[in-house]
Design an enzyme around this catalytic site. Sequence first.
Site, PDB file in Angstrom:
ATOM      1  N   VAL A  76       1.029  -1.161   0.043  1.00  0.00           N
ATOM      2  CA  VAL A  76       0.073   0.001  -0.065  1.00  0.00           C
ATOM      3  C   VAL A  76       0.982   1.139  -0.191  1.00  0.00           C
ATOM      4  O   VAL A  76       1.855   1.149   0.739  1.00  0.00           O
ATOM      5  CB  VAL A  76      -1.019  -0.005   1.375  1.00  0.00           C
ATOM      6  CG1 VAL A  76      -1.865   1.261   1.516  1.00  0.00           C
ATOM      7  CG2 VAL A  76      -1.825  -1.259   1.259  1.00  0.00           C
ATOM      8  N   CYS A  77       0.688   2.071  -0.845  1.00  0.00           N
ATOM      9  CA  CYS A  77       1.230   3.456  -0.988  1.00  0.00           C
ATOM     10  C   CYS A  77       1.304   4.184   0.486  1.00  0.00           C
ATOM     11  O   CYS A  77       0.119   4.307   0.850  1.00  0.00           O
ATOM     12  CB  CYS A  77       1.164   4.206  -2.025  1.00  0.00           C
ATOM     13  SG  CYS A  77       2.163   5.670  -2.035  1.00  0.00           S
TER      14      CYS A  77
END
Length: 132
Positions: A76-77
């Site tokens: 997940v960024c």
Amino acid sequence: MKFAIALFSPPHSPSSRRALRFSEALLSGGHDIIRIFFYQDGVYNASANIVMSQDECDLTNEWREFIKQHRLDGVVCIAAALRRGILDEQEVQRHNRPTSTPNLSEGWSLSGLGQFHEAAQQADRLICFGGH
């Protein structure tokens, strides 16, 4: 063939479902998934706080189970997640959010865009879902 998957859409979007079904089909076909990277509103797929209506498919749970079952790298960024209030234990402490509880669902990791770039370099194909 090795694939990298990027998802830019939230769980209620048709793109999220298509990305999951495509990923399932890849593994069923004997292909490998290097990494699944969640960016922009796609980070909501990793939130433990999303509750779907009873008559809707719970894609956040399906993504979590898919990644867990196949031991995939679900990234997940971190910048997109923090902007949307999705934090793990370390980020809760780092940003001094004493009233917050970690809401990054189990099985996911927060990381930067370098992970996205690395996956794109290692894969034979980069497939993106959603976005503008």
